[in-house]
Motif scaffolding. Structure first.
Motif, PDB file in Angstrom:
ATOM      1  N   LYS A   1      -2.829  -1.620  -5.086  1.00  0.00           N
ATOM      2  CA  LYS A   1      -4.146  -1.996  -4.590  1.00  0.00           C
ATOM      3  C   LYS A   1      -4.046  -3.433  -4.099  1.00  0.00           C
ATOM      4  O   LYS A   1      -3.340  -4.251  -4.693  1.00  0.00           O
ATOM      5  CB  LYS A   1      -5.180  -1.879  -5.710  1.00  0.00           C
TER       6      LYS A   1
ATOM      7  N   VAL B   1       0.839  -1.206   0.000  1.00  0.00           N
ATOM      8  CA  VAL B   1       0.000   0.000   0.000  1.00  0.00           C
ATOM      9  C   VAL B   1       0.871   1.251   0.000  1.00  0.00           C
ATOM     10  O   VAL B   1       0.588   2.226  -0.718  1.00  0.00           O
ATOM     11  CB  VAL B   1      -0.962  -0.028   1.214  1.00  0.00           C
TER      12      VAL B   1
ATOM     13  N   VAL C   1      -8.502  -4.177   6.714  1.00  0.00           N
ATOM     14  CA  VAL C   1      -8.982  -3.225   5.710  1.00  0.00           C
ATOM     15  C   VAL C   1      -9.057  -1.818   6.292  1.00  0.00           C
ATOM     16  O   VAL C   1      -8.638  -0.842   5.659  1.00  0.00           O
ATOM     17  CB  VAL C   1     -10.362  -3.663   5.161  1.00  0.00           C
ATOM     18  N   GLU C   2      -9.568  -1.712   7.506  1.00  0.00           N
ATOM     19  CA  GLU C   2      -9.677  -0.404   8.145  1.00  0.00           C
ATOM     20  C   GLU C   2      -8.294   0.235   8.296  1.00  0.00           C
ATOM     21  O   GLU C   2      -8.114   1.426   8.002  1.00  0.00           O
ATOM     22  CB  GLU C   2     -10.354  -0.543   9.509  1.00  0.00           C
TER      23      GLU C   2
ATOM     24  N   ASP D   1      -6.230   1.357  -1.432  1.00  0.00           N
ATOM     25  CA  ASP D   1      -7.436   0.823  -2.086  1.00  0.00           C
ATOM     26  C   ASP D   1      -7.417  -0.672  -1.814  1.00  0.00           C
ATOM     27  O   ASP D   1      -6.697  -1.440  -2.462  1.00  0.00           O
ATOM     28  CB  ASP D   1      -7.385   1.116  -3.587  1.00  0.00           C
ATOM     29  N   VAL D   2      -8.198  -1.101  -0.828  1.00  0.00           N
ATOM     30  CA  VAL D   2      -8.093  -2.455  -0.285  1.00  0.00           C
ATOM     31  C   VAL D   2      -9.476  -3.071  -0.141  1.00  0.00           C
ATOM     32  O   VAL D   2     -10.445  -2.391   0.213  1.00  0.00           O
ATOM     33  CB  VAL D   2      -7.389  -2.432   1.094  1.00  0.00           C
ATOM     34  N   GLU D   3      -9.554  -4.367  -0.418  1.00  0.00           N
ATOM     35  CA  GLU D   3     -10.777  -5.130  -0.185  1.00  0.00           C
ATOM     36  C   GLU D   3     -10.365  -6.449   0.440  1.00  0.00           C
ATOM     37  O   GLU D   3      -9.262  -6.951   0.193  1.00  0.00           O
ATOM     38  CB  GLU D   3     -11.511  -5.377  -1.494  1.00  0.00           C
TER      39      GLU D   3
ATOM     40  N   ARG E   1      -6.811   1.128   4.726  1.00  0.00           N
ATOM     41  CA  ARG E   1      -7.522   2.259   4.119  1.00  0.00           C
ATOM     42  C   ARG E   1      -7.165   3.563   4.823  1.00  0.00           C
ATOM     43  O   ARG E   1      -7.128   4.621   4.191  1.00  0.00           O
ATOM     44  CB  ARG E   1      -9.026   2.016   4.149  1.00  0.00           C
ATOM     45  N   SER E   2      -6.884   3.482   6.121  1.00  0.00           N
ATOM     46  CA  SER E   2      -6.477   4.697   6.843  1.00  0.00           C
ATOM     47  C   SER E   2      -5.116   5.189   6.351  1.00  0.00           C
ATOM     48  O   SER E   2      -4.773   6.358   6.535  1.00  0.00           O
ATOM     49  CB  SER E   2      -6.415   4.417   8.354  1.00  0.00           C
TER      50      SER E   2
END
Length: 252
Positions: A32, A27, A47-48, A56-58, A51-52
């Protein structure tokens, strides 16, 4: 150099430990990331966090010992991100503890399924996709220094981590002409939940053997993930890369 903007990585077991460390590095370099992990609570926390950091993460619930689950999750990953450039087959476990002669056949097979066949099953559809779409992709697996020096009382772990080195070399030969590079990361003692679930004697010995005076931290694993995912590793394939602070060169 090492810019992964637009790059898409799959990281199995990316919701914690070494896998999450890889994700942090990826990241930071602009990639991604699709996390495949069984624990949905850990998936959500990873993920949290990522993303912080602007990632771009799933995350997808996936058991990599289940071929059908892998196929379904890979399809979801492609639908979400549109492509895949690298795949870190990191999910695995310590396997059984104790004398190998006293462990039953099924226990051995369970360890092989978790640490070896999961890699075969994960890399299979990903590499087929890369070849079909002419993507000069990257396949990476988490092995261990235990593949090189052995680990008494954990024969299943040592055996399967050695086996994925052989697999890495074979797949590197199969896919090299397609532009796909295949490598293994061989960490030494890193402060993970799994490594800390060992005896204090073992942990103290790991610290004493370090040539640099300390054991590994998660941050030590970020750079190698970026390097192996990037085009800067284009001339490296079929290798097991040791990251152990020099522990394996320590004289007995």
């Amino acid at each position: 150099m090492f810019d992964l903007s637009g790059h898409v990585s799959i990281v199995t077991g990316g919701n914690g430990g070494l896998g999450l460390a890889y994700c942090r590095g990826l990241v930071k370099a602009g990639a991604k990331v699709a996390i495949w992990g069984r624990n949905e609570q850990k998936n959500a926390a990873a993920v949290e966090e990522l993303r912080s950091m602007g990632g771009d993460v799933e995350a997808y619930a996936c058991d990599v010992t289940d071929e059908a689950a892998i196929a379904e999750t890979f399809a979801k990953t492609l639908e979400r991100f549109g492509k895949v450039d690298s795949c870190f087959a990191n999910a695995g476990g310590g396997g059984f503890r104790g004398l190998s002669s006293q462990v039953g056949r099924q226990t051995w097979l369970d360890t092989i399924d978790l640490n070896l066949m999961s890699v075969v099953q994960t890399w299979g559809p990903v590499s087929d996709y890369m070849v079909a779409n002419k993507i000069p992709g990257r396949l990476i697996v988490t092995s261990s220094i235990a593949a090189k020096v052995g680990s008494g009382g954990a024969a299943g772990y040592s055996t399967t981590k050695a086996a994925v080195i052989g697999l890495t070399q074979a797949i590197a030969m199969e896919l090299g002409q397609a532009g796909i590079r295949v490598n293994a990361i061989m960490p030494g003692f890193i402060e993970t939940e799994m490594s800390l679930d060992t005896s204090q004697q073992f942990q103290d010995a790991a610290r004493r053997r370090s040539a640099i005076g300390r054991i590994g931290e998660f941050e030590d694993m970020e750079g190698i993930a970026v390097f192996l995912a990037s085009r800067e590793s284009d001339f490296m394939t079929g290798q097991g890369i040791v990251l152990d602070g020099g522990a394996s060169i320590f004289p007995l």
